[in-house]
Design an enzyme around this catalytic site. Sequence first.
Site, PDB file in Angstrom:
ATOM      1  N   TYR A 297       7.795   9.749  -4.519  1.00 38.11           N
ATOM      2  CA  TYR A 297       8.924   9.227  -5.149  1.00 38.11           C
ATOM      3  C   TYR A 297       9.369   9.561  -6.281  1.00 38.11           C
ATOM      4  O   TYR A 297       9.422   9.919  -7.569  1.00 38.11           O
ATOM      5  CB  TYR A 297       9.146   7.241  -6.013  1.00 38.11           C
ATOM      6  CG  TYR A 297       8.824   6.357  -4.401  1.00 38.11           C
ATOM      7  CD1 TYR A 297       9.076   6.778  -2.994  1.00 38.11           C
ATOM      8  CD2 TYR A 297       8.478   5.007  -4.577  1.00 38.11           C
ATOM      9  CE1 TYR A 297       8.735   5.904  -1.975  1.00 38.11           C
ATOM     10  CE2 TYR A 297       8.558   3.870  -3.126  1.00 38.11           C
ATOM     11  CZ  TYR A 297       8.707   4.501  -2.301  1.00 38.11           C
ATOM     12  OH  TYR A 297       9.342   3.483  -1.127  1.00 38.11           O
TER      13      TYR A 297
ATOM     14  N   HIS B 147       2.466   6.840   0.631  1.00 37.06           N
ATOM     15  CA  HIS B 147       3.184   7.918  -0.671  1.00 37.06           C
ATOM     16  C   HIS B 147       2.515   7.772  -1.650  1.00 37.06           C
ATOM     17  O   HIS B 147       1.738   7.287  -2.317  1.00 37.06           O
ATOM     18  CB  HIS B 147       4.340   6.997  -1.077  1.00 37.06           C
ATOM     19  CG  HIS B 147       5.208   6.776   0.013  1.00 37.06           C
ATOM     20  ND1 HIS B 147       5.953   5.842   1.195  1.00 37.06           N
ATOM     21  CD2 HIS B 147       5.857   7.821   0.170  1.00 37.06           C
ATOM     22  CE1 HIS B 147       6.788   6.113   1.429  1.00 37.06           C
ATOM     23  NE2 HIS B 147       7.383   7.389   1.795  1.00 37.06           N
TER      24      HIS B 147
ATOM     25  N   HIS C 191       8.351  16.120   5.812  1.00 33.90           N
ATOM     26  CA  HIS C 191       8.247  14.400   5.069  1.00 33.90           C
ATOM     27  C   HIS C 191       8.088  13.188   5.324  1.00 33.90           C
ATOM     28  O   HIS C 191       6.476  12.812   5.567  1.00 33.90           O
ATOM     29  CB  HIS C 191       9.212  13.522   3.810  1.00 33.90           C
ATOM     30  CG  HIS C 191       8.724  12.571   3.023  1.00 33.90           C
ATOM     31  ND1 HIS C 191       8.445  12.246   1.540  1.00 33.90           N
ATOM     32  CD2 HIS C 191       9.257  10.909   3.340  1.00 33.90           C
ATOM     33  CE1 HIS C 191       7.991  11.187   1.550  1.00 33.90           C
ATOM     34  NE2 HIS C 191       8.451  10.608   2.656  1.00 33.90           N
ATOM     35  N   GLU C 192       8.734  13.675   6.512  1.00 32.96           N
ATOM     36  CA  GLU C 192       8.255  12.366   7.539  1.00 32.96           C
ATOM     37  C   GLU C 192       7.115  12.980   8.457  1.00 32.96           C
ATOM     38  O   GLU C 192       6.230  11.804   9.092  1.00 32.96           O
ATOM     39  CB  GLU C 192       9.366  11.720   8.153  1.00 32.96           C
ATOM     40  CG  GLU C 192      10.511  11.155   7.748  1.00 32.96           C
ATOM     41  CD  GLU C 192      10.324  10.382   7.198  1.00 32.96           C
ATOM     42  OE1 GLU C 192       9.207   9.333   7.515  1.00 32.96           O
ATOM     43  OE2 GLU C 192      11.072   9.781   6.122  1.00 32.96           O
TER      44      GLU C 192
ATOM     45  N   HIS D 271       3.883  12.143   6.541  1.00 35.22           N
ATOM     46  CA  HIS D 271       3.424  10.320   7.801  1.00 35.22           C
ATOM     47  C   HIS D 271       2.670  10.936   8.888  1.00 35.22           C
ATOM     48  O   HIS D 271       1.955   9.632   8.526  1.00 35.22           O
ATOM     49  CB  HIS D 271       4.497   9.484   7.367  1.00 35.22           C
ATOM     50  CG  HIS D 271       4.900   8.926   6.000  1.00 35.22           C
ATOM     51  ND1 HIS D 271       4.051   8.184   4.370  1.00 35.22           N
ATOM     52  CD2 HIS D 271       6.986   9.029   5.077  1.00 35.22           C
ATOM     53  CE1 HIS D 271       4.648   8.465   3.948  1.00 35.22           C
ATOM     54  NE2 HIS D 271       6.269   8.777   4.068  1.00 35.22           N
TER      55      HIS D 271
END
Length: 502
Positions: free
Chosen positions: A246, A195, A185-186, A189
Amino acid sequence: MKLKTFWLKSRISTLVLGALLIFTNCEKENELFTEETSEEIIVTQEKDITEKAFPDKKGKVTEITYQGQQLMVEEMDGVYVFEGDILITPEELQNANKSTGRTQNLWPNCIVYYSIESSLPNKQRVYDAIAHWKSKTNLQFIKRTNQTAYVNFRKGSGCSSSVGRTGGKQNINLADGCSTGNTIHEIGHAIGLWHEQSRKDRNTYVNINFANIQAGKDHNFKTYVQRGEDGDEYSPTLDFGSIMMYGSYAFSKNGMPTITKKDGSTYSVQRTALSAWDKIGVSRMYKKVCGTVPNMSGYYKANDGGHYYVRHIGIDVYWFGEHPNGSWANIFKGKLDGNKITGNFYDVPKGKIQGSGQLKLTVNYNSTKITKTQGSNFGGSVWNKMARPSSLPGTRTAGFGVRNNINNLTARWYANDGGYYYVRQVGSRVVWFGERHFTSGRPAWANVGYGIKIGNNIYLNWADVAKGNANGNGTLQLKMNGANTMTRVAVTGGFGGSSWSR
């Protein structure tokens, strides 16, 4: 093109992929993914799966202007925190507000340089996350040597990252509890993804229950439109299965859901793997930088019996090909557009044939098969990627070429780095294949060069190919000192040789 987040379903199916056809400008790209098999994604129903830079900590809420949009952020430990885990440093904020758009945040040539601090526990989660990104996308991850812009994995109080390439050292912070999935996930980014809940059309699919959101955290639930952006997307609908999504209980203050489906029900999210829309979205986002297929670098066996050693750098594709019996050898330089390659091949004097011409090729969705679509004077037509053989063809005497002609460099040259270079000149075009020091059946390095000769100066781009074990690339300027000698004038990328003779 703006960098947006791209979302995908938990599984790929022919029916889901058919939805891609609504994107009329991307129909041909969708063909790349029809061969993908169904992939199991494990979903979870946790109370709050959201990554956070500083768990259980509140900062001062303030508004900043970042890349043309107004963001509500929290000021914590000298950085601005956006949507829980996105970090914006004061230096990055200053630089970003001088730029003209978010497309500058892409990693050039699809190469993400990285380092891992020795103090980071459980480094394997980083290696596994990087391996996942490399296997599922067209991005490369290479350990940093002296590059200025790179991602640094280090121990942190939570899970957090900057968005996109900042141009300098940028940290991905991982607490002990950050899993491989959180690391994937990071990295998302860091390569430019935001998101899911920010989509401009998200209210069509979900309700935001502001009454359940922690005090001072409601700014994390704004859409692109609310931040002054247009919110263009490359997927048809919001995807509840994206690794960037999310969960239903993000920033909940009372254990009640903060995001629900339109019917009021909660949903499951996952931190296992990139799923179909994530991969398609990244592919489209980086199309102009590196095409739409995963990196092709490696060894291919062709139906003409040849060994082909391919190097894929951004949208540039190089190869060296040779038949083990020594009858022919060639280099190729082409450009990748989506999954199509157009370029030119030149036989070099490691073999006996002296052909040249244009080739047009297509690459399948996972870069395991290359197919010729045009090139009648070229023998091979299908290339399959596989493990490199343990023993490869060695150096050979020159197959063709002459000495004592400063206007035609075609010949085998020997360099002061111990390498044999098989040079071909056709008009002003100069190409070569070089290799050195065979050990255990293969050379220590092997490279191709492609450029032009202007007067007695030669300007080349060079790239190591998979016949050897090196992985460099750069530029070279050479000068002819006579018909049979040349020397290096300038170099980038750490090239070793500095003088050649034939």
